[in-house]
Design an enzyme around this catalytic site. Structure first.
Site, PDB file in Angstrom:
ATOM      1  N   LYS A 182       0.820  -1.201   0.000  1.00 48.52           N
ATOM      2  CA  LYS A 182       0.000   0.000   0.000  1.00 48.52           C
ATOM      3  C   LYS A 182       0.861   1.262   0.000  1.00 48.52           C
ATOM      4  O   LYS A 182       1.856   1.347   0.702  1.00 48.52           O
ATOM      5  CB  LYS A 182      -0.922   0.006   1.225  1.00 48.52           C
ATOM      6  CG  LYS A 182      -1.854  -1.199   1.294  1.00 48.52           C
ATOM      7  CD  LYS A 182      -2.731  -1.174   2.526  1.00 48.52           C
ATOM      8  CE  LYS A 182      -1.924  -1.288   3.789  1.00 48.52           C
ATOM      9  NZ  LYS A 182      -2.771  -1.451   4.998  1.00 48.52           N
ATOM     10  N   THR A 215      -7.689  10.159   8.600  1.00 49.38           N
ATOM     11  CA  THR A 215      -7.430   8.892   7.896  1.00 49.38           C
ATOM     12  C   THR A 215      -7.321   7.705   8.841  1.00 49.38           C
ATOM     13  O   THR A 215      -6.886   6.627   8.434  1.00 49.38           O
ATOM     14  CB  THR A 215      -6.135   9.002   7.073  1.00 49.38           C
ATOM     15  OG1 THR A 215      -5.042   9.294   7.957  1.00 49.38           O
ATOM     16  CG2 THR A 215      -6.240  10.109   6.026  1.00 49.38           C
ATOM     17  N   GLY A 217      -7.788   4.442  10.629  1.00 43.44           N
ATOM     18  CA  GLY A 217      -8.523   3.216  10.326  1.00 43.44           C
ATOM     19  C   GLY A 217      -8.554   2.815   8.866  1.00 43.44           C
ATOM     20  O   GLY A 217      -9.235   1.846   8.513  1.00 43.44           O
ATOM     21  N   THR A 218      -7.801   3.496   8.022  1.00 41.43           N
ATOM     22  CA  THR A 218      -7.856   3.158   6.590  1.00 41.43           C
ATOM     23  C   THR A 218      -7.333   1.749   6.318  1.00 41.43           C
ATOM     24  O   THR A 218      -7.898   1.018   5.504  1.00 41.43           O
ATOM     25  CB  THR A 218      -7.053   4.169   5.751  1.00 41.43           C
ATOM     26  OG1 THR A 218      -5.737   4.316   6.314  1.00 41.43           O
ATOM     27  CG2 THR A 218      -7.733   5.524   5.723  1.00 41.43           C
ATOM     28  N   GLY A 219      -6.243   1.356   6.975  1.00 42.98           N
ATOM     29  CA  GLY A 219      -5.687   0.019   6.736  1.00 42.98           C
ATOM     30  C   GLY A 219      -6.625  -1.077   7.189  1.00 42.98           C
ATOM     31  O   GLY A 219      -6.824  -2.073   6.479  1.00 42.98           O
ATOM     32  N   CYS A 220      -7.208  -0.904   8.373  1.00 45.87           N
ATOM     33  CA  CYS A 220      -8.179  -1.881   8.877  1.00 45.87           C
ATOM     34  C   CYS A 220      -9.374  -1.971   7.936  1.00 45.87           C
ATOM     35  O   CYS A 220      -9.855  -3.073   7.617  1.00 45.87           O
ATOM     36  CB  CYS A 220      -8.660  -1.474  10.268  1.00 45.87           C
ATOM     37  SG  CYS A 220      -7.364  -1.309  11.501  1.00 45.87           S
TER      38      CYS A 220
END
Length: 273
Positions: A182, A215, A217-220
C-alpha cells in the site's frame, strides 16, 4: 426476509484489537462488514485505550481466549472469509496461525500490523518473526503498508519501482500467495498507489486522492472490505479494487471528531443525506 434468506447471508471474521475510539480495529472492521451486507463476527486479541490523539494503553488477551473466540464462531456459523489485524505478540500470532489451519479458514486477509503509517514499530521482533513464518504463508493476500513492506522485504521503499520490487520479494521469500503493497504513506506520484503481485500478474492500482487529515482506520477498513467482498463470493482482484473504492469514498466523508486524526466515514450513504 425469511429464515432461508437469512441463512444465506455470508459471515466474515475479524481477528484484531479493540479501538476504544471506534476509528480502527474491530470497530472499523464490523462497520465495514455491515456496509457490505456481511454478518460480522470477531475474536478480540487486545483491548486498547485510545482516541484520535493516540494510544494510551494496550492490554493483550490470553491466547487461549483468542482461540476460544475463533472456535466458537467457526464451529457454529462457519465463516466465508476472515481478516487479521493487530495480533500484538508471538503467542497470539502462533495461536491464530494454528487455528486458521485447524479450523480450515479460507479467504484469509492478513493486514500485518507491525508499523504505523508514520513509521513507529508496534510489535517486537519475535512477533514479526512469528508472523512471517507461521501466518503469512496461510494468507490469500497480505496488505503491508510502506514501512511493513520494508521490514518484510528487507530494503528501503522510496518509489513505485521499490514498491514493485518489494511485492515480488515478499511473494518469493515469504511464500505469500498475493501481496498488496500500500502506498498511503508514500509521497509524490506514488501516494495512494498500491502494487498487487500474485506471482504472475503485477498491477498498479490507483484511485482518486482525497485531501484529508482524518485517515484513522484506513488500513483496517481496506483489509476488512477485501474480506467482505471475498465472503460475498467475488474474486480476489475484484475484491481489492472494490475495497479501494470503498475506502476512497469513506475518506471523502471522513469524520472531523476529536482533537486529532479522525476516522473515515464508514456510513457515508447516511452522511450524503
Amino acid at each position: 426476509m425469511n429464515a432461508e434468506t437469512r441463512s444465506k447471508i455470508p459471515v466474515a471474521l475479524t481477528i484484531a484489537g479493540s479501538d476504544s475510539g471506534g476509528g480502527a480495529g474491530i470497530q472499523a472492521d464490523l462497520r465495514t462488514f455491515a456496509f457490505h451486507c456481511v454478518h460480522g463476527t470477531s475474536a478480540v486479541t487486545c483491548v486498547t485505550a485510545q482516541n484520535t490523539l493516540g494510544v494510551v494503553r494496550v492490554d493483550a488477551m490470553p491466547s487461549e481466549a483468542v482461540v476460544a473466540q475463533m472456535q466458537a464462531v467457526v464451529e457454529d456459523m462457519g465463516v466465508q472469509a476472515a481478516k487479521t489485524g493487530m495480533l500484538l505478540n508471538p503467542e497470539i500470532i502462533a495461536a491464530v496461525a494454528q487455528q486458521v489451519e485447524t479450523l480450515e479458514i479460507n479467504n484469509l486477509v492478513v493486514d500485518p500490523v507491525m508499523v504505523s503509517r508514520t513509521g513507529a514499530q508496534l510489535i517486537d521482533d519475535d512477533a514479526i518473526k512469528t508472523l512471517r513464518q507461521q501466518l503469512i504463508p496461510q494468507a490469500a493476500i497480505i496488505t503491508p503498508n510502506r514501512y511493513e513492506a520494508q521490514i518484510l522485504s528487507g530494503f528501503p521503499i522510496n518509489s513505485l519501482d521499490d514498491m514493485r520490487a518489494a511485492a515480488q520479494m515478499i511473494h518469493r521469500n515469504l511464500k505469500a500467495k498475493t501481496v498488496l503493497v500500500k502506498g498511503g504513506g508514500m509521497q509524490g506520484n506514488a501516494r495512494g498507489v498500491d502494487i498487487w503481485f500474485d506471482g504472475n500478474r503485477l498491477e498498479i492500482l490507483t484511485t482518486q486522492q482525497v485531501d484529508t487529515q482524518n485517515t484513522h482506520g484506513t488500513g483496517c477498513t481496506l483489509s476488512a472490505a477485501i474480506a467482505a467482498n471475498l465472503a460475498i463470493g467475488k474474486d480476489l482482484l475484484t475484491s481489492v479494487k472494490q475495497a479501494k473504492e470503498y475506502v476512497t469514498t469513506a475518506l471523502a466523508y471522513s469524520l472531523s471528531i476529536g482533537k486529532g486524526q479522525g476516522p473515515v466515514g464508514h456510513f457515508f450513504p447516511l452522511l450524503r443525506n
